[in-house]
Scaffold this active site. Structure first.
Site, PDB file in Angstrom:
ATOM      1  N   SER A 284       0.856  -1.189   0.000  1.00 55.96           N
ATOM      2  CA  SER A 284       0.000   0.000   0.000  1.00 55.96           C
ATOM      3  C   SER A 284       0.890   1.236   0.000  1.00 55.96           C
ATOM      4  O   SER A 284       2.094   1.122   0.094  1.00 55.96           O
ATOM      5  CB  SER A 284      -0.891   0.014   1.233  1.00 55.96           C
ATOM      6  OG  SER A 284      -1.199  -1.278   1.638  1.00 55.96           O
ATOM      7  N   HIS A 285       0.259   2.400  -0.072  1.00 56.38           N
ATOM      8  CA  HIS A 285       1.055   3.622  -0.211  1.00 56.38           C
ATOM      9  C   HIS A 285       1.873   3.927   1.039  1.00 56.38           C
ATOM     10  O   HIS A 285       1.480   3.583   2.147  1.00 56.38           O
ATOM     11  CB  HIS A 285       0.138   4.794  -0.524  1.00 56.38           C
ATOM     12  CG  HIS A 285      -0.442   4.714  -1.897  1.00 56.38           C
ATOM     13  ND1 HIS A 285       0.343   4.825  -3.029  1.00 56.38           N
ATOM     14  CD2 HIS A 285      -1.686   4.499  -2.323  1.00 56.38           C
ATOM     15  CE1 HIS A 285      -0.423   4.689  -4.093  1.00 56.38           C
ATOM     16  NE2 HIS A 285      -1.654   4.484  -3.697  1.00 56.38           N
ATOM     17  N   ALA A 286       2.991   4.612   0.827  1.00 54.75           N
ATOM     18  CA  ALA A 286       3.836   5.034   1.938  1.00 54.75           C
ATOM     19  C   ALA A 286       3.049   6.000   2.817  1.00 54.75           C
ATOM     20  O   ALA A 286       2.198   6.746   2.334  1.00 54.75           O
ATOM     21  CB  ALA A 286       5.100   5.696   1.414  1.00 54.75           C
TER      22      ALA A 286
END
Ligand SMILES: *[C@@H]1O[C@H](CO)[C@@H](O)[C@H](O)[C@H]1NC(C)=O
Ligand SMILES: *[C@@H]1O[C@H](CO)[C@@H](O)[C@H](O)[C@H]1NC(C)=O
Ligand SMILES: *[C@@H]1O[C@H](CO)[C@@H](O)[C@H](O)[C@H]1NC(C)=O
Ligand SMILES: *[C@@H]1O[C@H](CO)[C@@H](O)[C@H](O)[C@H]1NC(C)=O
Length: 645
Positions: A284-286
């Site tokens: 998933s996104h940072a």
């Protein structure tokens, strides 16, 4: 012939479903409910924990980083009369490692009389956690009020007893809390390996299969029949696209499969991301700093948009279309992308409509890069042709306006980021802000630094969104849009890099010339990025940051894109080892897939409300939706349905 038409997709779909099913069977989908050690694990996720649950409640980790029963460990705090007095209260403080530069957060008050169940903390296991146990009356942990502290990376579904030792008044080094593992954690990443392992295996099996079939067919047939659906475009065995002297394309109908396959890779992963991506932190996104797998996809997409600009404009120009008509197309396409982006949001309240966004950014980037490219082609057409050896070597760089333009945009981006004074914030701040960062919360309103400030001034807070990945960790209050204005500047530069890749693929006639240039660009950009961020999360001059689209971020994503484009070019266009399926189909219909998945992802059959809510179920969900969209892309391709803007 008919057989071989169906064999690639047939095998791919078959192996895909077999992989998904065997995967589902392999990693059985259940959370252990374990009462042996007295840990009551409630299943089902409570979206909004009731107030009595906040703190040590089950179903959500204590720091509220995520909901759902994955990535959690259970830690029971044990105190007794020896360590604290009967009437005394202790406070538990925590901080997760991913909250960079954050203060400790008070998560619970405990006494000896606290109910057994309330002594168990649900702790996130994606990152290491620092725990401090202090006396009950302090505002912030310090050496002299701390019973014990612990820095530990708990494991998923592990169960622990944490015992608070008696306070030693003259202990200046701090005591380590006693930690006892009652139940060892399970390995959290199995499902990722199984999933991506089977995907890669499937790809290689299918690619080999197709390769063999092609060879067999070629043996029996005249060499110009190679049993493929597509007429193969090979840069090698046909006349070069440009005559060796000038840039005038001599051949039309160029569509590089590798570019479409690369686009397909990005869009398929974007679709997987939309459907949750297994909820692994690295997929998933940072949260703010750093970069994860998901963070590469959108920048790659912008890069490929640049590559396609060069290739498609060459086709249009060689068909004799006028510059004006192409410019009209550019305007139409940019505006429709922008409007699409505004309209596919799931709500229609004009007072809080989000104006920036992914498709909006595509629109703006496309408009600027495409029109400047068109302009430089127009100017080029008037110039006399040159043939010097040195000129021929560097004609992909010297002839065009876009590289200087990208440079300008990057400079403006850097100047604004580092020199724009934001009220109440340090100059050049690029952090997440929020009450947890900084000594006394003086950075609270600094989320996103200059970028966030510009968006808040320009769009006002009502018309931008909060970045939830970041606000969960840093508890930010003010908003900073992940697709803000400043980020568009770097996005334009990234698109120009992609355009550069397109020129390289088109202008140079030897495979070596093309691949060498692509790889050099890639390595240079990656090195620049690593220097700018000092190869660290948050300590560099310009940290990698997906929400700000920092310069190091676009350099890294652009650099990797060059390398992948080179790899795909060799695999697909040059050696024909792989025909790009099934990614190719997705790449041919990327806008359809993006818009479709954005709109449809809350609905059946694309997703369902998780039964268990663990990693395995989430990754099956993502794989299922990725598979469905690939199948849809394939069907659309067969029926020749392409959503073009
Ligand atoms: C613990 O008690 C203090 C003082 O009563 C209160 O301010 C604080 O919010 C409590 N912390 C939690 C996590 O409930
Ligand atoms: C863990 O703590 C619980 C509650 O205090 C206790 O009953 C149990 O015996 C402890 N387990 C171990 C192995 O010490
Ligand atoms: C505290 O320090 C005193 C003298 O410095 C020492 O006698 C005593 O044992 C220490 N107490 C503990 C619990 O370490
Ligand atoms: C942040 O903004 C809010 C609302 O505008 C204000 O009340 C608060 O004082 C600001 N905080 C800081 C540290 O400037």
């Amino acid at each position: 012939m008919l057989m071989s038409r169906w064999i690639t997709p047939g095998i791919t779909i078959l192996t895909c479903s077999v992989a998904v099913m065997s995967f589902a069977v392999l990693t059985s989908c259940s959370v252990d409910v374990d009462d042996e050690n007295g840990f009551v694990v409630e299943s089902g996720n409570t979206e909004t924990p009731s107030t009595s649950d906040v703190g040590f409640g089950h179903g959500r980790d204590v720091l509220r980083l995520h909901s759902g029963l994955y990535d959690v460990a259970y830690v029971r705090f044990r105190i007794d009369e020896l360590s604290i007095g009967r009437q005394d209260r202790i406070q538990v403080w925590m901080k997760t490692d991913i909250c960079i530069g954050c203060k400790m957060v008070a998560v619970a008050n405990l006494t000896i009389k606290t109910k057994e169940k309330k002594m168990v903390a649900t702790i996130d296991t994606a990152w290491a956690t620092r725990i401090m146990v202090t006396t009950g009356d302090v505002h912030y942990p310090a050496k002299n009020n701390t019973y014990c502290e612990l820095y530990y990376h708990f494991g998923q579904y592990g169960e622990y007893n944490l015992t608070v030792p008696p306070m030693t008044r003259n202990n200046t080094n701090g005591t380590i809390c006693d930690l006892e593992t009652l139940k060892s954690p399970t390995y959290a990443n199995t499902s990722v390996f199984v999933f991506y392992g089977s995907v890669f295996l499937m790809f290689f099996v299918a690619a080999f299969w197709v390769h063999c079939i092609k060879r067999c067919n070629n043996k029996g047939l005249p060499s110009n029949h190679n049993g493929n659906v597509q007429s193969n475009v090979s840069l090698e065995d046909q006349t070069p696209l440009t005559d060796p002297v000038g840039n005038k394309p001599t051949k039309t109908s160029l569509r590089l499969r590798s570019v479409d396959a690369f686009r397909g890779l990005a869009i398929t992963n974007l679709v997987l991301g939309t459907s949750g991506d297994g909820h692994f932190w690295y997929l998933s996104h940072a949260r703010w700093y750093g970069i994860t797998v998901a963070d590469f996809m959108f920048p790659w997409f912008v890069f490929i948009m640049g590559t396609s600009i060069h290739l498609s404009f060459n086709i249009l120009l060689s068909k004799g279309q006028s510059y004006l008509s192409i410019f009209k197309k550019i305007i139409f396409r940019s505006i429709s992308l922008f409007i699409m982006g505004v309209c596919i949001q799931p709500h229609n309240d004009l007072r809080t409509l989000r104006i920036p966004g992914v498709l909006q950014r595509f629109g703006i980037t496309y408009f600027i890069v495409a029109s400047s490219y068109l302009l430089s082609r127009r100017l080029q057409a008037r110039r006399i042709e040159r043939t010097g050896k040195c000129y021929m070597m560097f004609r992909d760089v010297t002839d065009y306006l876009e590289l200087p333009l990208a440079f300008c945009f990057l400079t403006v981006h850097l100047c604004l980021t580092f020199l724009l004074p934001v009220p109440g914030c340090p100059l050049g701040y690029q952090g997440p802000g929020g009450p947890l960062v900084g000594e006394n919360g003086e950075l609270t309103n600094c989320t996103g630094g200059a970028s966030g400030y510009i968006d808040r001034m320009f769009f006002t807070e009502a018309h931008i969104i909060n970045i939830d990945t970041c606000s969960a960790v840093y508890r930010t209050i003010v908003k900073s849009d992940p697709e803000g204005i400043l980020g568009s500047f770097t996005s334009i530069a990234l698109c120009v890099f992609g355009l550069q890749a397109g020129k390289i693929l088109h202008l140079f006639t030897t495979v070596r010339g093309r691949c060498l240039r692509l790889i050099i660009w890639g390595l240079v950009l990656i090195s620049c990025s690593l220097i700018l961020c000092k190869a660290s999360m948050a300590d560099g001059w310009i940290p990698l940051n997906k929400n700000l689209w920092s310069v190091s971020f676009i350099a890294l994503t652009g650099g990797t894109a060059f390398i992948i484009q080179a790899l795909f070019h060799i695999l697909i266009d040059v050696t024909h080892f792989w025909n790009g399926a099934p990614l190719f189909y997705a790449g041919m219909n990327s806008i359809l897939l993006y818009i479709g998945s954005e709109i449809m992802h809350p609905y059946l059959p694309f997703s369902w409300v998780p039964f268990v809510g663990n990693h395995t179920e989430y990754i099956i969900l993502a794989a299922w939706s990725g598979f469905l969209w690939l199948a849809i892309a394939y069907l659309c391709y067969r029926k020749k349905i392409f959503l073009k803007l």
